[in-house]
Design a protein around this motif. Structure first.
Motif, PDB file in Angstrom:
ATOM      1  N   ARG A  99       0.836  -1.186   0.000  1.00  0.00           N
ATOM      2  CA  ARG A  99       0.000   0.000   0.000  1.00  0.00           C
ATOM      3  C   ARG A  99       0.881   1.250   0.000  1.00  0.00           C
ATOM      4  O   ARG A  99       1.895   1.314   0.686  1.00  0.00           O
ATOM      5  CB  ARG A  99      -0.905   0.015   1.233  1.00  0.00           C
ATOM      6  CG  ARG A  99      -1.806   1.238   1.284  1.00  0.00           C
ATOM      7  CD  ARG A  99      -2.924   1.137   2.296  1.00  0.00           C
ATOM      8  NE  ARG A  99      -3.942   0.232   1.788  1.00  0.00           N
ATOM      9  CZ  ARG A  99      -4.354  -0.861   2.427  1.00  0.00           C
ATOM     10  NH1 ARG A  99      -3.846  -1.186   3.576  1.00  0.00           N
ATOM     11  NH2 ARG A  99      -5.280  -1.628   1.901  1.00  0.00           N
ATOM     12  N   VAL A 100       0.483   2.230  -0.782  1.00  0.00           N
ATOM     13  CA  VAL A 100       1.208   3.501  -0.822  1.00  0.00           C
ATOM     14  C   VAL A 100       0.879   4.295   0.436  1.00  0.00           C
ATOM     15  O   VAL A 100      -0.216   4.170   0.983  1.00  0.00           O
ATOM     16  CB  VAL A 100       0.875   4.303  -2.098  1.00  0.00           C
ATOM     17  CG1 VAL A 100       1.376   3.573  -3.334  1.00  0.00           C
ATOM     18  CG2 VAL A 100      -0.612   4.576  -2.212  1.00  0.00           C
ATOM     19  N   PRO A 101       1.809   5.102   0.916  1.00  0.00           N
ATOM     20  CA  PRO A 101       1.594   5.793   2.187  1.00  0.00           C
ATOM     21  C   PRO A 101       0.528   6.890   2.141  1.00  0.00           C
ATOM     22  O   PRO A 101       0.018   7.291   3.178  1.00  0.00           O
ATOM     23  CB  PRO A 101       2.973   6.390   2.505  1.00  0.00           C
ATOM     24  CG  PRO A 101       3.667   6.479   1.189  1.00  0.00           C
ATOM     25  CD  PRO A 101       3.134   5.351   0.365  1.00  0.00           C
ATOM     26  N   TYR A 102       0.148   7.345   0.960  1.00  0.00           N
ATOM     27  CA  TYR A 102      -0.804   8.455   0.870  1.00  0.00           C
ATOM     28  C   TYR A 102      -2.246   7.986   0.656  1.00  0.00           C
ATOM     29  O   TYR A 102      -3.132   8.801   0.469  1.00  0.00           O
ATOM     30  CB  TYR A 102      -0.395   9.414  -0.257  1.00  0.00           C
ATOM     31  CG  TYR A 102      -0.155   8.731  -1.580  1.00  0.00           C
ATOM     32  CD1 TYR A 102      -1.197   8.457  -2.447  1.00  0.00           C
ATOM     33  CD2 TYR A 102       1.131   8.346  -1.946  1.00  0.00           C
ATOM     34  CE1 TYR A 102      -0.978   7.812  -3.651  1.00  0.00           C
ATOM     35  CE2 TYR A 102       1.365   7.706  -3.145  1.00  0.00           C
ATOM     36  CZ  TYR A 102       0.307   7.441  -4.001  1.00  0.00           C
ATOM     37  OH  TYR A 102       0.524   6.798  -5.185  1.00  0.00           O
ATOM     38  N   TRP A 103      -2.499   6.695   0.709  1.00  0.00           N
ATOM     39  CA  TRP A 103      -3.852   6.171   0.527  1.00  0.00           C
ATOM     40  C   TRP A 103      -4.386   5.649   1.852  1.00  0.00           C
ATOM     41  O   TRP A 103      -3.735   4.859   2.529  1.00  0.00           O
ATOM     42  CB  TRP A 103      -3.867   5.042  -0.493  1.00  0.00           C
ATOM     43  CG  TRP A 103      -5.217   4.397  -0.590  1.00  0.00           C
ATOM     44  CD1 TRP A 103      -5.581   3.172  -0.096  1.00  0.00           C
ATOM     45  CD2 TRP A 103      -6.386   4.944  -1.181  1.00  0.00           C
ATOM     46  NE1 TRP A 103      -6.897   2.929  -0.355  1.00  0.00           N
ATOM     47  CE2 TRP A 103      -7.419   4.005  -1.026  1.00  0.00           C
ATOM     48  CE3 TRP A 103      -6.671   6.142  -1.824  1.00  0.00           C
ATOM     49  CZ2 TRP A 103      -8.711   4.223  -1.485  1.00  0.00           C
ATOM     50  CZ3 TRP A 103      -7.956   6.346  -2.291  1.00  0.00           C
ATOM     51  CH2 TRP A 103      -8.954   5.407  -2.125  1.00  0.00           C
ATOM     52  N   GLU A 104      -5.575   6.083   2.208  1.00  0.00           N
ATOM     53  CA  GLU A 104      -6.246   5.604   3.412  1.00  0.00           C
ATOM     54  C   GLU A 104      -7.347   4.646   2.971  1.00  0.00           C
ATOM     55  O   GLU A 104      -8.285   5.046   2.285  1.00  0.00           O
ATOM     56  CB  GLU A 104      -6.844   6.785   4.191  1.00  0.00           C
ATOM     57  CG  GLU A 104      -7.469   6.392   5.516  1.00  0.00           C
ATOM     58  CD  GLU A 104      -6.460   5.846   6.514  1.00  0.00           C
ATOM     59  OE1 GLU A 104      -6.812   4.927   7.266  1.00  0.00           O
ATOM     60  OE2 GLU A 104      -5.316   6.342   6.525  1.00  0.00           O
ATOM     61  N   PRO A 105      -7.234   3.358   3.320  1.00  0.00           N
ATOM     62  CA  PRO A 105      -8.245   2.405   2.857  1.00  0.00           C
ATOM     63  C   PRO A 105      -9.626   2.715   3.425  1.00  0.00           C
ATOM     64  O   PRO A 105      -9.758   3.274   4.510  1.00  0.00           O
ATOM     65  CB  PRO A 105      -7.735   1.067   3.376  1.00  0.00           C
ATOM     66  CG  PRO A 105      -6.774   1.389   4.449  1.00  0.00           C
ATOM     67  CD  PRO A 105      -6.231   2.758   4.168  1.00  0.00           C
ATOM     68  N   VAL A 106     -10.633   2.331   2.664  1.00  0.00           N
ATOM     69  CA  VAL A 106     -12.014   2.494   3.101  1.00  0.00           C
ATOM     70  C   VAL A 106     -12.248   1.495   4.236  1.00  0.00           C
ATOM     71  O   VAL A 106     -11.888   0.323   4.108  1.00  0.00           O
ATOM     72  CB  VAL A 106     -12.980   2.196   1.932  1.00  0.00           C
ATOM     73  CG1 VAL A 106     -14.420   2.249   2.383  1.00  0.00           C
ATOM     74  CG2 VAL A 106     -12.725   3.150   0.785  1.00  0.00           C
ATOM     75  N   PRO A 107     -12.826   1.938   5.349  1.00  0.00           N
ATOM     76  CA  PRO A 107     -13.113   0.978   6.429  1.00  0.00           C
ATOM     77  C   PRO A 107     -13.969  -0.161   5.889  1.00  0.00           C
ATOM     78  O   PRO A 107     -14.877   0.059   5.095  1.00  0.00           O
ATOM     79  CB  PRO A 107     -13.881   1.809   7.457  1.00  0.00           C
ATOM     80  CG  PRO A 107     -13.535   3.225   7.145  1.00  0.00           C
ATOM     81  CD  PRO A 107     -13.258   3.279   5.667  1.00  0.00           C
ATOM     82  N   GLU A 108     -13.658  -1.368   6.332  1.00  0.00           N
ATOM     83  CA  GLU A 108     -14.332  -2.546   5.793  1.00  0.00           C
ATOM     84  C   GLU A 108     -15.844  -2.458   5.910  1.00  0.00           C
ATOM     85  O   GLU A 108     -16.566  -2.797   4.986  1.00  0.00           O
ATOM     86  CB  GLU A 108     -13.816  -3.803   6.490  1.00  0.00           C
ATOM     87  CG  GLU A 108     -14.147  -5.057   5.736  1.00  0.00           C
ATOM     88  CD  GLU A 108     -13.362  -6.237   6.231  1.00  0.00           C
ATOM     89  OE1 GLU A 108     -13.969  -7.309   6.321  1.00  0.00           O
ATOM     90  OE2 GLU A 108     -12.172  -6.100   6.506  1.00  0.00           O
ATOM     91  N   ALA A 109     -16.362  -1.985   7.017  1.00  0.00           N
ATOM     92  CA  ALA A 109     -17.816  -1.894   7.189  1.00  0.00           C
ATOM     93  C   ALA A 109     -18.432  -0.952   6.163  1.00  0.00           C
ATOM     94  O   ALA A 109     -19.531  -1.198   5.671  1.00  0.00           O
ATOM     95  CB  ALA A 109     -18.150  -1.421   8.602  1.00  0.00           C
ATOM     96  N   ALA A 110     -17.734   0.106   5.799  1.00  0.00           N
ATOM     97  CA  ALA A 110     -18.264   1.064   4.825  1.00  0.00           C
ATOM     98  C   ALA A 110     -18.228   0.492   3.417  1.00  0.00           C
ATOM     99  O   ALA A 110     -19.004   0.903   2.562  1.00  0.00           O
ATOM    100  CB  ALA A 110     -17.477   2.369   4.883  1.00  0.00           C
ATOM    101  N   ALA A 111     -17.346  -0.460   3.179  1.00  0.00           N
ATOM    102  CA  ALA A 111     -17.208  -1.021   1.838  1.00  0.00           C
ATOM    103  C   ALA A 111     -18.200  -2.144   1.566  1.00  0.00           C
ATOM    104  O   ALA A 111     -18.391  -2.541   0.444  1.00  0.00           O
ATOM    105  CB  ALA A 111     -15.791  -1.540   1.651  1.00  0.00           C
ATOM    106  N   VAL A 112     -18.848  -2.655   2.606  1.00  0.00           N
ATOM    107  CA  VAL A 112     -19.775  -3.767   2.444  1.00  0.00           C
ATOM    108  C   VAL A 112     -21.095  -3.251   1.889  1.00  0.00           C
ATOM    109  O   VAL A 112     -21.677  -2.305   2.408  1.00  0.00           O
ATOM    110  CB  VAL A 112     -20.003  -4.482   3.794  1.00  0.00           C
ATOM    111  CG1 VAL A 112     -21.062  -5.566   3.668  1.00  0.00           C
ATOM    112  CG2 VAL A 112     -18.696  -5.058   4.293  1.00  0.00           C
ATOM    113  N   LEU A 113     -21.555  -3.891   0.843  1.00  0.00           N
ATOM    114  CA  LEU A 113     -22.834  -3.522   0.250  1.00  0.00           C
ATOM    115  C   LEU A 113     -23.949  -4.268   0.957  1.00  0.00           C
ATOM    116  O   LEU A 113     -23.776  -5.425   1.346  1.00  0.00           O
ATOM    117  CB  LEU A 113     -22.846  -3.857  -1.243  1.00  0.00           C
ATOM    118  CG  LEU A 113     -21.792  -3.141  -2.071  1.00  0.00           C
ATOM    119  CD1 LEU A 113     -21.826  -3.661  -3.511  1.00  0.00           C
ATOM    120  CD2 LEU A 113     -22.022  -1.650  -2.055  1.00  0.00           C
ATOM    121  N   PRO A 114     -25.112  -3.637   1.116  1.00  0.00           N
ATOM    122  CA  PRO A 114     -26.219  -4.340   1.768  1.00  0.00           C
ATOM    123  C   PRO A 114     -26.675  -5.515   0.911  1.00  0.00           C
ATOM    124  O   PRO A 114     -26.652  -5.448  -0.311  1.00  0.00           O
ATOM    125  CB  PRO A 114     -27.308  -3.274   1.879  1.00  0.00           C
ATOM    126  CG  PRO A 114     -26.951  -2.236   0.876  1.00  0.00           C
ATOM    127  CD  PRO A 114     -25.459  -2.297   0.704  1.00  0.00           C
TER     128      PRO A 114
END
Length: 129
Positions: A99-114
């Motif tokens: 992972r590049v240092p300037y990228w903040e991953p999307v929290p897993e819960a936010a990435a889950v689709l209903p």
């Protein structure tokens, strides 16, 4: 944490058998050896191409996991049985990603689709539809 992107091209006519091998055996064996599945895709433009992403705590864990998986008697049996009439994989590539240092991953819960529509689905005003 490191990620590994793996891409397979099935031999002609073998994509369905390769998918079955993953679904019926490989995912369980991966979990047994600490190979954590992140996601798994098929390529719309090239249906014989399968792509998946796995992750490991570090390079040593990655090396140990792949070594143990490759030597697992159950895997060797499954692979031999599934390839009794010829290989399922024509080509495979693997890329270890950092992972590049300037990228903040999307929290897993936010990435889950209903998996279901919200209870209010279908009750919005007609002009909103």
């Amino acid at each position: 944490m490191i990620h590994e992107l793996r891409e397979y091209t099935a031999t002609p006519g073998s994509a369905a058998a390769l998918h079955r091998r993953f679904a019926d055996h490989t995912f369980t064996l991966f979990a047994r050896h600490g190979i954590e599945m992140v996601d798994f895709w098929s390529d719309r433009a090239e249906p014989d191409r399968i792509v998946y992403l796995v992750r490991f705590p570090d390079e040593d864990a990655r090396a140990r996991a792949w070594r143990a998986f490759g030597q697992d008697p159950e895997w060797l049996e499954v692979k031999a049985a599934s390839e009794a009439h010829g290989p399922l994989v024509a080509t495979m590539t693997s890329r270890v990603l950092d992972r590049v240092p300037y990228w903040e991953p999307v929290p897993e819960a936010a990435a889950v689709l209903p998996t279901e529509a919200p209870a209010s689905a279908g009750t919005e005003p007609a002009e909103a539809r």
